[in-house]
Design a protein around this motif. Structure first.
Motif, PDB file in Angstrom:
ATOM      1  N   TYR A 283       2.183   5.132  -5.468  1.00  0.00           N
ATOM      2  CA  TYR A 283       1.483   4.370  -4.307  1.00  0.00           C
ATOM      3  C   TYR A 283       1.523   5.048  -3.089  1.00  0.00           C
ATOM      4  CZ  TYR A 283       0.790   0.173  -7.509  1.00  0.00           C
ATOM      5  OH  TYR A 283       0.534  -0.885  -8.394  1.00  0.00           O
TER       6      TYR A 283
ATOM      7  N   ALA B 178      -1.404  -3.774  -5.042  1.00  0.00           N
ATOM      8  CA  ALA B 178      -0.393  -4.379  -4.587  1.00  0.00           C
ATOM      9  C   ALA B 178      -0.964  -5.874  -4.455  1.00  0.00           C
ATOM     10  CB  ALA B 178       0.343  -3.935  -3.406  1.00  0.00           C
TER      11      ALA B 178
ATOM     12  N   GLY C  92       0.843  -1.184  -0.110  1.00  0.00           N
ATOM     13  CA  GLY C  92      -0.187   0.114  -0.022  1.00  0.00           C
ATOM     14  C   GLY C  92       0.825   1.405  -0.037  1.00  0.00           C
ATOM     15  N   PHE C  93       2.123   0.932   0.358  1.00  0.00           N
ATOM     16  CA  PHE C  93       2.849   2.137   0.212  1.00  0.00           C
ATOM     17  C   PHE C  93       3.855   2.138  -0.815  1.00  0.00           C
ATOM     18  CE2 PHE C  93       1.799   1.742   4.763  1.00  0.00           C
ATOM     19  CZ  PHE C  93       1.152   2.603   4.997  1.00  0.00           C
TER      20      PHE C  93
ATOM     21  N   CYS D 148      -1.712   6.078  -0.811  1.00  0.00           N
ATOM     22  CA  CYS D 148      -1.835   5.148   0.026  1.00  0.00           C
ATOM     23  C   CYS D 148      -3.295   5.169   0.860  1.00  0.00           C
ATOM     24  CB  CYS D 148      -0.749   4.896   0.967  1.00  0.00           C
ATOM     25  SG  CYS D 148      -0.391   6.153   2.169  1.00  0.00           S
ATOM     26  N   TRP D 149      -3.662   6.327   1.373  1.00  0.00           N
ATOM     27  CA  TRP D 149      -4.920   6.522   2.118  1.00  0.00           C
ATOM     28  C   TRP D 149      -6.005   6.307   1.405  1.00  0.00           C
ATOM     29  CZ3 TRP D 149      -8.296   9.962  -0.033  1.00  0.00           C
ATOM     30  CH2 TRP D 149      -7.695  10.808  -1.082  1.00  0.00           C
ATOM     31  N   THR D 150      -6.057   5.960   0.059  1.00  0.00           N
ATOM     32  CA  THR D 150      -7.189   5.558  -0.767  1.00  0.00           C
ATOM     33  C   THR D 150      -7.534   4.006  -0.508  1.00  0.00           C
ATOM     34  OG1 THR D 150      -6.123   5.341  -2.706  1.00  0.00           O
ATOM     35  CG2 THR D 150      -6.988   7.258  -2.152  1.00  0.00           C
ATOM     36  N   PHE D 151      -6.322   3.231  -0.153  1.00  0.00           N
ATOM     37  CA  PHE D 151      -6.297   1.899  -0.207  1.00  0.00           C
ATOM     38  C   PHE D 151      -6.226   1.420  -1.416  1.00  0.00           C
ATOM     39  CE2 PHE D 151      -7.876   2.951   4.075  1.00  0.00           C
ATOM     40  CZ  PHE D 151      -7.244   2.150   4.982  1.00  0.00           C
ATOM     41  N   ILE D 152      -6.497   1.760  -2.479  1.00  0.00           N
ATOM     42  CA  ILE D 152      -6.501   1.449  -3.873  1.00  0.00           C
ATOM     43  C   ILE D 152      -5.098   0.776  -4.099  1.00  0.00           C
ATOM     44  CG2 ILE D 152      -6.428   1.990  -6.442  1.00  0.00           C
ATOM     45  CD1 ILE D 152      -8.537   4.180  -5.736  1.00  0.00           C
ATOM     46  N   PRO D 153      -3.791   1.484  -3.819  1.00  0.00           N
ATOM     47  CA  PRO D 153      -2.614   0.763  -3.943  1.00  0.00           C
ATOM     48  C   PRO D 153      -2.344  -0.491  -3.135  1.00  0.00           C
ATOM     49  CG  PRO D 153      -2.333   3.191  -3.437  1.00  0.00           C
ATOM     50  CD  PRO D 153      -3.965   2.843  -3.300  1.00  0.00           C
ATOM     51  N   ALA D 154      -3.188  -0.819  -1.956  1.00  0.00           N
ATOM     52  CA  ALA D 154      -2.823  -1.966  -1.436  1.00  0.00           C
ATOM     53  C   ALA D 154      -3.756  -2.966  -2.171  1.00  0.00           C
ATOM     54  CB  ALA D 154      -3.702  -1.838   0.016  1.00  0.00           C
ATOM     55  N   VAL D 155      -5.034  -2.430  -2.812  1.00  0.00           N
ATOM     56  CA  VAL D 155      -5.539  -3.511  -3.566  1.00  0.00           C
ATOM     57  C   VAL D 155      -4.681  -3.813  -4.519  1.00  0.00           C
ATOM     58  CG1 VAL D 155      -7.462  -3.981  -5.027  1.00  0.00           C
ATOM     59  CG2 VAL D 155      -7.610  -2.779  -2.784  1.00  0.00           C
TER      60      VAL D 155
END
Ligand SMILES: [Zn+2]
Length: 100
Positions: free
Chosen positions: A65, A78, A48-49, A69-76
């Motif tokens: 990313y 990743a 996410g980072f 990261c606060w949108t949680f889109i990068p975590a998904v």
């Protein structure tokens, strides 16, 4: 700093050097391949980072990313990438990321 052996003249050359000072052979393309396992772990836990993007040399993506990261889109994303790294063959992975 690590050293590699030039495959042509067997001289020790810095792995960071662009080419061999002895014979001029380009060295940079044979830098050590990235660890796929580490890329997967980074993507799963710090994806996410953008940690895996930084690790694989995709610094621009890493910053993107990190910014989002606060949108949680990068975590998904990743998580999906971790799965992709896990299912692709080692050869594909190295072709894509080995000489980043
Ligand atoms: Zn050489």
């Amino acid at each position: 700093m690590s050293l590699v052996l030039c495959p042509d003249c067997k001289k020790e050359v810095s792995s960071q050097a662009f080419n061999c000072p002895g014979c001029g052979r380009v060295i940079n393309q044979m830098r050590l391949p990235k660890s796929r396992g580490l890329a997967i772990v980074l993507a799963l836990f710090l994806g996410g980072f953008g940690a895996h993007k930084f690790y694989l040399g995709r610094v621009g993506w890493g910053f993107l990313y990190f910014l989002f990261c606060w949108t949680f889109i990068p975590a998904v994303l990743a998580l999906i990438e971790a799965i992709r790294y896990a299912v692709m063959s080692s050869q594909d992975f190295n072709n894509k990321y080995g000489a980043a």
